[in-house]
Design an enzyme around this catalytic site. Structure first.
Site, mmCIF file in Angstrom:
data_model
loop_
_atom_site.group_PDB
_atom_site.id
_atom_site.type_symbol
_atom_site.label_atom_id
_atom_site.label_comp_id
_atom_site.label_asym_id
_atom_site.label_seq_id
_atom_site.Cartn_x
_atom_site.Cartn_y
_atom_site.Cartn_z
ATOM 1 N N TYR A 52 0.837 -1.200 0.000
ATOM 2 C CA TYR A 52 0.000 0.000 0.000
ATOM 3 C C TYR A 52 0.874 1.253 0.000
ATOM 4 C CZ TYR A 52 -4.097 -2.905 1.088
ATOM 5 O OH TYR A 52 -5.113 -3.836 1.057
ATOM 6 N N SER A 215 -13.584 -3.775 -0.196
ATOM 7 C CA SER A 215 -14.348 -3.025 -1.211
ATOM 8 C C SER A 215 -15.855 -3.140 -0.993
ATOM 9 C CB SER A 215 -13.980 -3.496 -2.619
ATOM 10 O OG SER A 215 -12.683 -3.092 -2.971
ATOM 11 N N PRO A 216 -16.348 -2.817 0.203
ATOM 12 C CA PRO A 216 -17.775 -2.984 0.489
ATOM 13 C C PRO A 216 -18.685 -1.980 -0.209
ATOM 14 C CG PRO A 216 -16.677 -1.921 2.337
ATOM 15 C CD PRO A 216 -15.594 -2.342 1.391
ATOM 16 N N GLY A 220 -18.220 -4.691 -9.337
ATOM 17 C CA GLY A 220 -17.165 -5.275 -10.139
ATOM 18 C C GLY A 220 -15.872 -5.297 -9.338
ATOM 19 N N VAL A 225 -17.756 2.968 -7.347
ATOM 20 C CA VAL A 225 -18.623 2.912 -6.175
ATOM 21 C C VAL A 225 -20.079 2.886 -6.632
ATOM 22 C CG1 VAL A 225 -19.339 4.154 -4.100
ATOM 23 C CG2 VAL A 225 -16.923 4.101 -4.754
ATOM 24 N N PHE A 226 -20.889 2.033 -6.023
ATOM 25 C CA PHE A 226 -22.301 1.948 -6.425
ATOM 26 C C PHE A 226 -23.181 2.927 -5.655
ATOM 27 C CE2 PHE A 226 -21.772 -1.389 -3.171
ATOM 28 C CZ PHE A 226 -22.779 -1.055 -2.263
#
Length: 305
Positions: A52, A215-216, A220, A225-226
């Site tokens: 990271y 990645s909550p 995909g 971001v949804f």
């Protein structure tokens, strides 16, 4: 914030954790503020990896922690190793070298949890065992786990290891649910019925391994971001409806959906925005009904058989 037990260990942490991948972009003072804010809201597990920020995220975290009043013993530091430039490496020497590097960058004598980051096709479990034994006996690492591994890969490791693997870090969100889809579409002939992960969700519950959901908020694999995304109007309408009903944000509802699962899944939230994390932390106090959980699942585009 509610506490959960991590695997079979004696570690109990807040049920939401903070992923520090983006911390390399912050100043030491801003990072200190993020850490203090997280702990104030019960988020006390900080997830790192040697890659990271090319290692800088761990360095920034360590420098920032010194500017707070938080004791090292009051937080859980988790880091990962095994991803290198263009290949994966679970060799004994790389694991040992990686841990030494993380210890130096994190300015700590021990790491609470070490995860093997992504499966290495050339893994020799005997070497992993030797590395883990040396790290445990030296006091450098207290607990071990994996990331993105299936049951048979875990079983292969367990054949050789002396310590339980307490964590498996896997991608999971309202818009990424293969581990849930297959369990609902048993003996069907359509795509959601395909078992892509060897029933890792049920395996983890049977073996008392904590799943950490990375990645909550993504759909995909790193596609975006949804939450608040115009591509998903039905899901966002339902998120907003429940957010208004519960008096929280839509992001908190998305996390509450993961927390509602009885597997005690721990979301790894990667935001460096203090206000957003404060709002997300309220998910721990939300109890979605069974009906609300399934409403969100269907609103994400899933059909029940």
């Amino acid at each position: 914030m509610k506490k959960i037990r991590l695997g079979t260990s004696d570690l109990h942490t807040g049920e939401i954790s903070l992923g520090c991948m983006r911390m390399d972009k912050l100043s030491s003072q801003d990072a200190a503020n993020v850490i203090e804010n997280a702990v104030e809201h019960g988020v006390d597990l900080f997830d790192h990896a040697d890659i990271y920020g090319g290692g800088k995220s761990e360095e920034v975290f360590a420098n920032a922690l010194k500017e707070t009043s938080i004791n090292r013993e009051d937080i859980v530091l988790q880091t990962k190793c095994g991803i290198r430039g263009g290949f994966f490496d679970f060799s004994k020497q790389h694991i040992l070298d990686s841990v030494d590097g993380s210890l130096q960058r994190l300015n700590t004598d021990y790491i609470d949890i070490l995860l093997l980051h992504r499966p290495d096709a050339l893994m020799e479990p005997e070497e992993v065992k030797e590395a883990f034994v040396k790290l445990k006996e030296s006091g450098k690492v207290r607990h071990f786990g994996v990331s993105n591994q299936n049951p048979m890969q875990i079983e292969l490791l367990k054949k050789y290891l002396q310590d339980d693997l307490i964590i498996n870090q896997l991608q999971l969100s309202l818009m990424f649910t293969p581990m849930i889809d297959a369990g609902l579409n048993v003996n069907m002939q359509h795509d959601p019925a395909v078992v892509r992960d060897s029933s890792i969700l049920d395996y983890s519950r049977l073996n008392e391994m904590t799943i950490q959901a990375w990645s909550p908020f993504q759909f995909g694999m790193f596609e975006g971001v949804f939450v608040g995304n115009d591509k998903f109007p039905e899901l966002n309408a339902k998120l907003q409806e429940l957010a208004e009903k519960k008096g929280v944000t839509d992001s908190a509802i998305a996390i509450a959906w993961i927390l509602r699962h009885p597997a005690n899944i721990q979301p790894v939230v990667g935001t460096m925005n203090m206000q957003r994390l404060s709002a997300i932390a309220k998910a721990s106090d939300i109890e979605l009904t069974r009906e609300e959980w399934y409403e969100l699942y269907r609103a994400a585009g899933n059909q029940l058989p």
